[in-house]
Write an enzyme that holds these catalytic residues in place. Structure first.
Site, PDB file in Angstrom:
ATOM      1  CB  THR A 188      -4.124 -28.180 -12.792  1.00 58.78           C
ATOM      2  OG1 THR A 188      -4.698 -28.763 -11.612  1.00 58.78           O
ATOM      3  CG2 THR A 188      -4.982 -26.862 -13.160  1.00 58.78           C
ATOM      4  CD  GLU A 333      -4.897 -23.114 -12.442  1.00 60.11           C
ATOM      5  OE1 GLU A 333      -4.117 -23.122 -13.165  1.00 60.11           O
ATOM      6  OE2 GLU A 333      -5.022 -24.026 -11.462  1.00 60.11           O
ATOM      7  CE  LYS A 440       5.585 -26.157 -14.865  1.00 65.38           C
ATOM      8  NZ  LYS A 440       5.011 -24.967 -15.438  1.00 65.38           N
ATOM      9  CD1 TRP A 445       3.760 -27.720 -13.773  1.00 67.15           C
ATOM     10  CD2 TRP A 445       2.487 -27.580 -11.680  1.00 67.15           C
ATOM     11  NE1 TRP A 445       3.487 -26.209 -13.467  1.00 67.15           N
ATOM     12  CE2 TRP A 445       2.640 -26.314 -12.312  1.00 67.15           C
ATOM     13  CE3 TRP A 445       1.866 -27.654 -10.736  1.00 67.15           C
ATOM     14  CZ2 TRP A 445       2.229 -25.240 -11.750  1.00 67.15           C
ATOM     15  CZ3 TRP A 445       1.457 -26.475  -9.862  1.00 67.15           C
ATOM     16  CH2 TRP A 445       1.795 -25.278 -10.604  1.00 67.15           C
TER      17      TRP A 445
HETATM   18  P1  AMP Z   1       0.427 -25.003 -15.947  1.00 68.01           P
HETATM   19  O1  AMP Z   1      -0.817 -24.887 -15.239  1.00 68.01           O
HETATM   20  O2  AMP Z   1       1.031 -26.213 -15.739  1.00 68.01           O
HETATM   21  O3  AMP Z   1       0.774 -24.305 -17.234  1.00 68.01           O
HETATM   22  O4  AMP Z   1       1.719 -24.024 -14.910  1.00 68.01           O
HETATM   23  C1  AMP Z   1       1.452 -22.992 -14.498  1.00 68.01           C
HETATM   24  C2  AMP Z   1       2.664 -22.374 -13.823  1.00 68.01           C
HETATM   25  O5  AMP Z   1       4.001 -22.303 -14.499  1.00 68.01           O
HETATM   26  C3  AMP Z   1       2.562 -21.050 -13.384  1.00 68.01           C
HETATM   27  O6  AMP Z   1       1.834 -20.904 -12.327  1.00 68.01           O
HETATM   28  C4  AMP Z   1       4.099 -20.705 -12.990  1.00 68.01           C
HETATM   29  O7  AMP Z   1       4.612 -21.298 -11.879  1.00 68.01           O
HETATM   30  C5  AMP Z   1       4.733 -21.595 -14.112  1.00 68.01           C
HETATM   31  N1  AMP Z   1       5.390 -20.633 -15.220  1.00 68.01           N
HETATM   32  C6  AMP Z   1       4.285 -20.434 -16.503  1.00 68.01           C
HETATM   33  N2  AMP Z   1       5.238 -19.539 -17.059  1.00 68.01           N
HETATM   34  C7  AMP Z   1       6.220 -19.354 -16.595  1.00 68.01           C
HETATM   35  C8  AMP Z   1       7.329 -18.565 -17.119  1.00 68.01           C
HETATM   36  N3  AMP Z   1       7.407 -17.830 -18.239  1.00 68.01           N
HETATM   37  N4  AMP Z   1       8.284 -18.335 -15.965  1.00 68.01           N
HETATM   38  C9  AMP Z   1       8.444 -18.946 -14.770  1.00 68.01           C
HETATM   39  N5  AMP Z   1       7.220 -19.765 -14.594  1.00 68.01           N
HETATM   40  C10 AMP Z   1       6.381 -19.994 -15.404  1.00 68.01           C
END
Ligand code: AMP
Length: 540
Positions: A188, A333, A440, A445
């Site tokens: 992550t 995750e 984001k 991130w």
């Molecule tokens: P990552 O682990 O980098 O893929 O980030 C995951 C995070 O992205 C999630 O915990 C959300 O905060 C955000 N996220 C993923 N999909 C969405 C979505 N469709 N809408 C809003 N936030 C999202």
């Protein structure tokens, strides 16, 4: 007394996925954009044969089951072969995000204990920057033929992928082992501190890929041609590189060319019917299509996730281009897709705008995954579409703990996601906010806390805070607030130059605001909500 079921107990293994593709859809094409430009094409049968050659080559390099193999690579056919050769051999495919700062890359390569690292020539400068700090990497394998090998001064053990696999046999007996063994590893890049590793089991990947193929999800079959824009270095590209040969869909891999024009051209040339990616990618694709008065001849559906897909974009795709958006939610995750939206038979009669509003939410949990929301005391909140709480998730492809992590992140068997959501009585979930203040940008991130720490390293800075400000292209960009030390005169340019040397280029804030003091709440914490209220408009 329970009756034991009289069914075979065969492990769910990644190697069986490509062998299924080769045996049942052996003539179905994989088309891949080479890093140096041209398109490469072959079939699942040839992909499997080359994956076996690579498995033999890795074995001859001395790699054994349980070892980790890193990759720093685009979505392309060699990366696909590595997905199968590495995990199929019982080793761990560690996909590295090339957008990480070199320091973080060094950290994850060392933490994963990668024995070899496969890389695309694009990332040769990155390899040059990190190689000396990764003592456990015995070989850096450039995923190229000899003619296109980069020269990397100062790195001795660079091998050429094609030369490496050429002498090896296409026969390889995939080992059989416990389906709960580690198959892939992804770190992550969220919040604060060092990246955390998520080790996916063989079983989780196979089940998640089956789920992604289902009609209510991305939906794949031999009728489809899928172009996953979601990177293979991030959450297994939603397991689509497994789902495609599993379901017989033609697979198109875009390599390094992710701009709207290149994607459109590839979609048209290869008759792509379904795609998947983050909203930022679809924004630039739509811009290109609109500006040039183009139409999609074959593209009918796209999976979107990673950050929220705005309803306006969903409408544009549907109303102007007849492309259905399937909006999903997941995180590193959760292996791949955990929730996804799909209009039901009864909702199809609703006005278009209402259907788009439904899809703008993050959908229902797929079979195999459960979700709930809880308040700050951990009490389950009602599924009434109003109560907001932390989204908790559990299921067959949700992590139990971070790789080499000391304490379990689970609470009563559920994983707390850090996202704030509502759930409607029908089960539709909507992400309302992020519990953390992570920014984001373009599907990736930026940690506000890490940026603040870096800024605080400047001798003239007394205090710093970072918030995400809406951006039309990148979703969000960081805005930095600085409180100068008394008597200091540091200015914007100096701060940004200071940060440029310490963080990845795309982390550098778009602007700096100087304040006399940061707003502080009752517990001594900076009140970012107040900053957002005043400054959280839109960057142009
Ligand atoms: P990552 O682990 O980098 O893929 O980030 C995951 C995070 O992205 C999630 O915990 C959300 O905060 C955000 N996220 C993923 N999909 C969405 C979505 N469709 N809408 C809003 N936030 C999202």
């Amino acid at each position: 007394m329970l009756q034991p079921g009289l069914m075979m107990d065969r492990p769910l293994l990644v190697s069986d996925v490509i062998e299924h593709g080769a045996a049942q859809f052996g003539d179905v094409e994989v088309v891949s954009r080479e890093t140096h430009g041209p398109l490469f094409r072959y079939t699942y049968a040839q992909c499997a044969a080359r994956a076996r050659k690579l498995a033999n080559a890795l074995k001859q390099l001395g790699l054994e089951p349980g070892k980790a193999v890193g990759s720093i690579a685009w979505n392309n056919h060699r990366h696909l072969e590595a997905y199968y050769a590495v995990s199929g051999s019982g080793m761990v495919m560690h996909t590295c995000n090339p957008r990480l700062h070199p320091q973080q890359l060094i950290y994850i390569i060392n933490h994963a204990e990668d024995s070899v690292v496969l890389f695309d020539s694009t990332f040769a400068p990155l390899v040059k920057a990190v190689a000396a700090h990764c003592p456990k990497v015995n070989a850096w394998i450039c995923m190229s033929e000899a003619a296109n090998m980069p020269v990397i001064e100062g790195v001795a053990n660079v091998l050429c992928y094609e030369d490496l696999i050429a002498p090896h046999s296409e026969q390889f007996v995939w080992p059989q082992f416990d389906e709960r063994s580690g198959a892939a590893l992804c770190y992550t890049s969220g919040t604060t501190g060092n990246p955390k590793g998520v080790l996916y089991s063989q079983r989780a990947i196979v089940l998640s890929a089956m789920s992604a193929s289902m009609p209510g999800s991305v939906s794949l079959s031999p009728k489809e041609t899928i172009l996953p824009v979601v990177p293979m270095f991030h959450i297994n590209a939603w397991c689509l590189p497994y789902a495609a040969p599993m379901s017989g869909a033609k697979l198109v891999l875009p390599g390094p060319r992710l701009d709207g024009a290149s994607l459109y051209e590839l979609m048209e040339a290869e008759k792509v019917t379904v795609s998947a990616g983050v909203p930022t990618i679809w924004l630039s694709l739509l811009q290109h299509v609109e500006q040039n008065g183009l139409r999609f001849s074959t593209m009918r559906r796209t999976g979107v996730g990673g950050s929220a897909m705005p309803a306006a974009l969903i409408s544009k795709f549907a109303d102007n281009y007849d492309v259905e958006v399937r909006h999903g939610w997941g995180m590193t995750e959760t292996t791949a897709v955990a929730t996804i939206g799909c209009i039901s038979a009864t909702q199809m009669n609703l006005p278009a705008a209402e259907q788009h509003a439904i899809i703008a939410k993050q959908g229902k949990s797929v079979y195999g995954i459960e979700i709930k929301i809880v308040d700050e005391n951990g009490a389950t909140l009602p599924r009434d579409g109003v109560a907001q709480g932390e989204l908790m998730v559990r299921g067959h492809w949700i992590l139990t703990g971070y790789y080499k992590g000391e304490s379990s992140p689970l609470v009563d068997g559920w994983f707390p996601t850090g996202d704030i959501a509502t759930i409607e009585p029908s089960g539709i979930m909507q992400i309302r906010d992020r519990a953390k203040d992570v920014i984001k940008t373009g599907g990736e991130w930026i940690s506000s806390i890490d940026l603040e720490n870096a800024a605080m390293g400047h001798p003239a800075v007394a205090n710093a805070a970072v918030i995400g400000v809406k951006h039309p292209k990148w979703d969000e960009r960081p805005l930095l607030f600085i409180v100068r030390k008394p008597g200091q005169t540091v200015e914007r340019e100096e701060i940004l130059a200071f940060l440029t040397e310490r963080v990845a280029k795309w982390w550098v804030p778009d602007d700096v605001v100087f304040l006399d003091a940061l707003p502080v709440g009752g517990t001594g914490k900076v009140q970012k909500a107040d900053l957002r209220k005043e400054y959280g408009g839109v960057f142009s």
